[in-house]
Design an enzyme around this catalytic site. Structure first.
Site, PDB file in Angstrom:
ATOM      1  CG  ASP A 163       2.905  31.377  32.791  1.00 54.24           C
ATOM      2  OD1 ASP A 163       2.927  31.797  31.606  1.00 54.24           O
ATOM      3  OD2 ASP A 163       2.945  30.164  33.068  1.00 54.24           O
TER       4      ASP A 163
ATOM      5  CG  HIS B 127       4.979  26.305  23.815  1.00 54.58           C
ATOM      6  ND1 HIS B 127       4.381  25.279  23.127  1.00 54.58           N
ATOM      7  CD2 HIS B 127       5.984  25.728  24.538  1.00 54.58           C
ATOM      8  CE1 HIS B 127       4.980  24.125  23.416  1.00 54.58           C
ATOM      9  NE2 HIS B 127       5.963  24.377  24.267  1.00 54.58           N
TER      10      HIS B 127
HETATM   11  C1  BDR Z   1       2.938  26.699  27.901  1.00 54.77           C
HETATM   12  O1  BDR Z   1       3.387  26.356  29.204  1.00 54.77           O
HETATM   13  C2  BDR Z   1       4.351  27.282  29.657  1.00 54.77           C
HETATM   14  O2  BDR Z   1       5.466  26.614  30.154  1.00 54.77           O
HETATM   15  C3  BDR Z   1       4.741  28.122  28.478  1.00 54.77           C
HETATM   16  O3  BDR Z   1       5.034  29.449  28.870  1.00 54.77           O
HETATM   17  C4  BDR Z   1       3.540  28.051  27.566  1.00 54.77           C
HETATM   18  O4  BDR Z   1       2.616  29.071  27.884  1.00 54.77           O
HETATM   19  C5  BDR Z   1       3.322  25.593  26.941  1.00 54.77           C
HETATM   20  O5  BDR Z   1       2.711  24.400  27.297  1.00 54.77           O
HETATM   21 CA    CA Z   2       3.259  30.998  29.290  1.00 51.21          CA
END
Ligand code: BDR
Ligand code: CA
Length: 317
Positions: A10, A241
């Protein structure tokens, strides 16, 4: 032989950082991107996936658009406040010239895995709707995937949407419970480790200084995301992340894992919580009985991971 990698994404600033990491790592062969709502609406996710590939000169990698909303619940909104209204840190990049393939993400996932038995690493880094639909569409993918590496969840720490839930799992808890219960080789790279890995301003400046246009692009898109971390977490850097899932696929020895059955709470104040059976032995049956064990990353060599990321991005064209 590089691992065939299929990322469900995403994009999203850290998604873009992960995709560029994968594209510049010889251990991995990116065979497709499938898109999902989450940080942005799915149409924007598709545009951004195409933009990132075009930036990297990899228009040969197919993009398939996925679900616009969770399996059973309405879409609660997207994370523009984290990633900017364009999902790429308000960098306002021109529209992509290419288009997504004419096939829904779940079908693309099934076809790719079935055509390459035992070879595809499936890496969801957004809400898990497409993956749950794919499993239901053709359960043979469970035995034919090489591994599933998920960025999401929080097994031993608080969430990041609320104390219970991490954003990707919170985005579609029903789908997540299906995916964690499917019985395939699955590793969760969640907040337990990703929040231990911080790219601070000095690191990102050094990356830009040492690298070329890919490093400069990452420096650019992270300005807004850094500001979010400063405002919300009082942190002079960003949590790593989605790139951490890619790091796991490249070198799992960066992480230590624990193993057990996982359930996802789908209702109530803790909806979206990943609750792991960390004991394994019980005197009676319960909702975790018979759940297939999954691996959950709980420790990471953050220094080595950050060095690996820097090395790959600096060397990128
Ligand atoms: C996840 O949430 C999204 O905002 C980031 O892309 C990552 O995949 C972190 O909690
Ligand atoms: Ca993500």
């Amino acid at each position: 032989m590089p691992k065939k990698l299929l990322i469900d994404t995403d994009p999203g600033v850290d998604d873009a950082m992960a995709i560029l990491f994968a594209l510049n790592s010889p251990e991995l062969d990116l065979v497709g991107l499938t898109t999902i709502y989450g940080n942005v609406y799915v149409e924007q996710a598709t545009e951004n996936a195409l933009r990132i590939l075009e930036f990297a000169g990899r228009r040969d990698v197919p993009v398939a658009q996925g679900a616009a909303k969770p399996l059973l619940t309405p879409l609660e909104g997207v994370a523009h406040f984290v990633h900017g209204s364009d999902g790429l840190g308000e960098t306002r990049q021109p529209p992509p010239t290419g288009e997504a393939v004419d096939q829904p993400a779940a079908e693309f996932i099934v076809e790719t895995i079935i055509a390459n038995p035992g070879e595809v690493t499936l890496m969801p880094v957004g809400p898990l709707t497409n993956i749950a639909i794919a499993v239901e569409l053709d359960p043979r993918i469970v035995d034919n995937v090489a591994q599933v590496v998920i960025m999401g969840g929080a097994a031993t720490v608080n969430g990041n949407v609320n104390p219970a839930a991490e954003a990707n799992i919170w985005g579609d808890p029903h789908a997540a419970d299906i995916v964690f219960g499917a019985g395939w080789p699955l590793t969760m790279v969640g907040l337990d480790v990703t929040m231990q890995i911080v790219m601070d301003a000095t690191y990102l400046d050094a990356l830009k200084e040492a690298g070329g246009r890919t490093a400069a692009y990452i420096h650019d898109i992270t300005r807004f995301y850094l500001d979010f971390h400063r405002r919300i977490h009082g942190l002079g850097g960003l949590h790593t992340h989605d790139p951490s899932a890619v790091a796991y696929a490249i070198d799992p020895t960066l992480f230590a894992t624990i193993r057990g059955g996982m359930r996802v709470l789908t209702e109530g104040i803790a909806a979206g919580m990943t609750l792991m059976d960390r004991r394994g032995e019980w005197y009676g049956e319960h909702a975790w009985t018979g759940r297939p064990p999954v691996d959950v990353c709980v420790e990471v060599d953050a220094e080595r991971l950050l060095a690996l990321y820097l090395e790959r991005i600096v060397a990128a064209p």
